[in-house]
Design an enzyme around this catalytic site. Structure first.
Site, PDB file in Angstrom:
ATOM      1  N   ASP A  32      17.301  33.908 -28.899  1.00 39.31           N
ATOM      2  CA  ASP A  32      16.299  34.312 -29.882  1.00 39.31           C
ATOM      3  C   ASP A  32      16.820  35.436 -30.774  1.00 39.31           C
ATOM      4  O   ASP A  32      16.553  35.468 -31.966  1.00 39.31           O
ATOM      5  CB  ASP A  32      15.012  34.761 -29.179  1.00 39.31           C
ATOM      6  CG  ASP A  32      14.328  33.572 -28.504  1.00 39.31           C
ATOM      7  OD1 ASP A  32      14.589  32.422 -28.919  1.00 39.31           O
ATOM      8  OD2 ASP A  32      13.561  33.796 -27.546  1.00 39.31           O
ATOM      9  N   CYS A  33      17.553  36.367 -30.166  1.00 36.28           N
ATOM     10  CA  CYS A  33      18.050  37.494 -30.975  1.00 36.28           C
ATOM     11  C   CYS A  33      19.427  37.248 -31.576  1.00 36.28           C
ATOM     12  O   CYS A  33      19.866  37.975 -32.461  1.00 36.28           O
ATOM     13  CB  CYS A  33      18.013  38.784 -30.153  1.00 36.28           C
ATOM     14  SG  CYS A  33      18.668  38.631 -28.503  1.00 36.28           S
TER      15      CYS A  33
END
Lengths: 405, 135
Positions: free
Chosen positions: A140-141
Site C-alpha cells: 500500500d505504501c
C-alpha cells in the site's frame, strides 16, 4: 625513552612537525641507526596492501522514486549483476563476487568472469551510469512493482564500501601437486609444482607490522581505496591464535579486519574489479594503515623484514579443497620475492596476486597525507581479539537434518 | 644477426616433407619452433623464429613459397595497458616464454615483448584485463 601518545603525535601533525616514514623506510632506518634512535625519531610508520579481497562490497541507498518501490525482499540488478535486497525499501548491497544470472560461470571451463560485482563497484566509482533494474511485490505504501533507470554515484544518497574481511595477516602460498592445471583464487596453478603463487605484501602489510594488534583496532582511521575509512570490527575468519614466530608474526594466515568508508571519496586507482579465471569475480582493494610509534616495542614490530616473516605452502589440488590442513612447508617472503623457491627438492617459479608496487605507492600517499596535516590518527575504541583471547576461526561441521519430509 | 618470427601454413601433401631441415641445412638458419600443429592428412601450421643472414632468410622464404607453403610474418602481438596493470605478477609464472619478470628494485612487472611468442595464455589469466592481443 619517553613513551608518546596518539594525542601528542596529532599535535605534531597539526604543527607540521610530525616525523612519518613508510614501513620500508623504517626497516632501513632501524638497520642503520638502531631501534632506540629510530623509536625516538619516528612518530608514525605507514603500512599498506593491495590485492583481491573477495569479502568486499558496497551498500547503496538509491533514494525513493515516484511512486515508491520496496526493494526489500524484491529483486535488483546493477548492469545485470545481482544485488542483495534483504534490507529496507531503498537500500541494496552489491558484493564483489556477485555475477549476472546469465553469466556462464564455469560451464565453459575455465570461466572468464569478465563482469561481476567488483567491476560494477569500479564503474560506479568511475562515475559511469549504471543500469538499475528492479522488481518488487507492491504494498500500500510502496505500490511500484517495476523499475528500470540509470543511476550515478553523484545522485544516490549513500554508497559505502563495507568489507567484512580484508587485511589478511599473511596468506598461504598456493601450489598444485596434481597432474593437471587448476584455476583458483590464487591464480592458475600449473601441474606438478609448475609454479607457486602468494598473496601478501609481506613486510609492508599492516597486520604484519602490528602482529599483536597493539595499535590497529576497532575505530582506527585508515586509507581505504583512496579515501578515508575506518576499521569497523575484526574481520570474519579472524584467527589470532595460530602459531607465531619469535617476532610475533604468524606462521600461517591469522588476523583480519572489517573496514568501512565512503565510496564517494575514493579513487578507482585503488579499487579495481578483478576477473579470476575459472574462479570468479572479485575486487582489488588498496588499504593503508598508519602505526603510531608509541614506544620501542611498537618500533620493533614495524622493523620486521621479509626475511623474518614466513608463511605456509599449501597444495590447492587436494589439501586446500578437502580441508585436510596439510602443509608442504614454510617459506619466507624474502625467498618468495626472489622469484624461485625450492619445494620438495624442486625449483619452482613464484608468481604473486597482490601488488607490492601499488602497496608501496599507498604507503607513500598516506605518508604525504599525514605530513600535510590532512590525516590525523585515531585511538582504537576497542582492541581486535588477540592471540591470548581464545578467539579462533572454526570450520563448518555438517550435521544431519532430520524430519525433512 | 637477422631474426624474424613467421607463420607457416602448409597443405596436407607437404606434411611429410622435411622442410624445416632444409631451412637449417641449405640456408644456415637457426630455427626455434614456437608453435606447431601438424597432423597427417591435414593442413599444418607452424610458428617459427628464424635467425641467420638476411639474404639467406629471403632465399629461404622464396624456397618455402615455391614449395606451396603460405608464409606470413607473425603480426599478432600482445600489448599491455599500462593504466590497467597493477604489477601483481599473476602473469609471471603463466607465460611459457618467460616474457614477464619482476624488477627487484621497483617491484614492477617487466614485459619483454621480444620474448613474447603471442600465444595469448596470459590474456585470460590477467585479473585486471590489462593484456590484449592486437593484430
Amino acid at each position: 625513552m619517553m613513551a608518546k601518545t596518539i594525542a601528542q603525535i596529532n599535535e605534531k601533525i597539526k604543527k607540521g612537525k610530525v616525523v612519518v616514514i613508510t614501513a620500508e623506510e623504517m626497516k632501513r632506518l632501524v638497520r642503520k641507526s638502531g631501534l632506540k634512535k629510530a623509536a625516538r625519531q619516528v612518530d608514525v610508520v605507514t603500512t599498506a596492501t593491495f590485492g583481491p579481497m573477495c569479502s568486499s562490497g558496497v551498500y547503496l541507498n538509491l533514494g525513493h522514486p515516484k511512486p515508491k518501490i520496496k526493494l526489500g525482499a524484491g529483486k535488483a540488478t546493477l548492469n545485470g549483476v545481482e544485488a542483495y535486497c534483504g534490507l529496507a525499501a531503498a537500500d541494496i548491497f552489491i558484493g564483489a563476487a556477485a555475477l549476472a544470472e546469465d553469466d556462464p560461470r564455469n560451464k565453459v571451463y575455465p570461466g572468464e568472469f569478465k563482469y561481476g560485482g567488483g567491476h560494477v563497484i569500479e564503474d560506479l566509482l568511475k562515475g559511469k551510469d549504471l543500469i538499475l533494474e528492479a522488481s518488487a511485490y507492491g504494498t500500500d505504501c510502496y505500490p511500484r512493482r517495476n523499475l528500470k533507470t540509470l543511476i550515478n554515484l553523484k545522485d544516490i544518497n549513500e554508497a559505502v564500501l563495507f568489507n567484512p574481511r580484508n587485511l589478511y595477516q599473511s596468506y598461504n602460498v598456493a601450489v598444485n601437486l596434481s597432474s593437471k592445471i587448476i584455476y583458483t583464487y590464487m591464480g592458475a596453478l600449473r601441474p606438478n609444482l609448475g609454479n607457486a603463487n602468494y598473496c601478501s605484501c609481506g613486510q609492508l602489510s599492516p597486520l604484519l607490522n602490528d602482529p599483536l594488534y597493539k595499535t590497529i583496532g576497532i575505530g582506527t582511521k585508515i586509507f581505504l581505496g583512496g579515501g578515508v575509512g575506518f576499521i569497523s570490527f575484526w574481520g570474519t575468519q579472524h584467527n589470532p591464535s595460530v602459531k607465531r614466530a619469535r617476532n610475533s608474526t604468524p606462521l600461517s594466515p591469522a588476523g583480519t579486519a572489517a573496514v568501512i568508508g565512503d565510496l564517494k571519496q575514493m579513487d578507482a586507482k585503488w579499487l579495481k574489479g578483478v576477473s579470476l579465471l575459472g574462479y570468479g569475480a572479485s575486487l582489488a582493494v588498496g588499504i593503508g594503515v598508519p602505526i603510531p610509534i608509541l614506544n620501542e616495542e611498537i618500533a620493533r614490530y614495524t622493523s620486521v623484514t621479509d626475511e623474518d616473516i614466513t608463511t605456509q605452502i599449501v597444495d590447492y589440488s587436494k589439501a586446500y579443497p578437502k580441508g585436510t590442513g596439510e602443509v608442504l612447508g614454510s617459506i619466507s617472503y624474502a625467498e618468495l620475492k626472489s622469484g624461485k623457491i625450492k619445494i620438495m627438492g624442486k625449483s619452482v617459479p613464484v608468481g604473486c596476486l597482490s601488488s607490492y608496487f601499488k602497496a608501496r605507492e599507498i604507503s607513500q600517499e598516506l605518508k604525504k597525507w599525514i605530513q600535510k596535516g590532512k590525516f590525523l590518527l585515531t585511538e582504537a575504541v576497542a582492541a581486535l581479539p588477540g592471540p591470548k583471547s581464545g578467539y579462533a576461526s572454526k570450520g563448518l561441521k555438517i550435521r544431519e537434518v532430520k524430519g525433512g519430509e | 644477426m637477422y631474426s624474424k618470427k613467421i607463420v607457416l601454413n602448409f597443405p596436407s601433401q607437404l606434411v611429410g616433407k622435411p622442410l624445416i631441415y632444409r631451412l637449417s641445412k641449405d640456408f644456415k638458419l637457426e630455427f626455434n619452433i614456437l608453435k606447431a600443429l601438424v597432423n597427417p592428412e591435414e593442413e599444418g601450421l607452424m610458428v617459427l623464429e628464424l635467425k641467420g643472414q638476411k639474404a639467406e632468410y629471403e632465399r629461404a622464404v622464396k624456397y618455402l613459397q615455391k614449395e606451396k607453403v603460405k608464409v606470413q610474418t607473425l603480426s599478432r602481438d600482445v600489448s599491455r595497458d599500462e593504466k590497467k596493470c597493477v604489477h601483481c605478477g599473476a602473469c609471471v609464472t603463466i607465460c611459457p616464454a618467460q616474457a614477464f619478470s619482476f624488477d627487484q628494485q621497483s617491484r614492477k612487472v617487466i614485459f619483454a615483448q621480444d620474448k613474447c611468442i603471442a600465444c595469448g595464455i596470459c590474456i585470460k589469466n590477467c585479473p585486471y584485463t590489462a593484456l590484449k592481443m592486437s593484430l
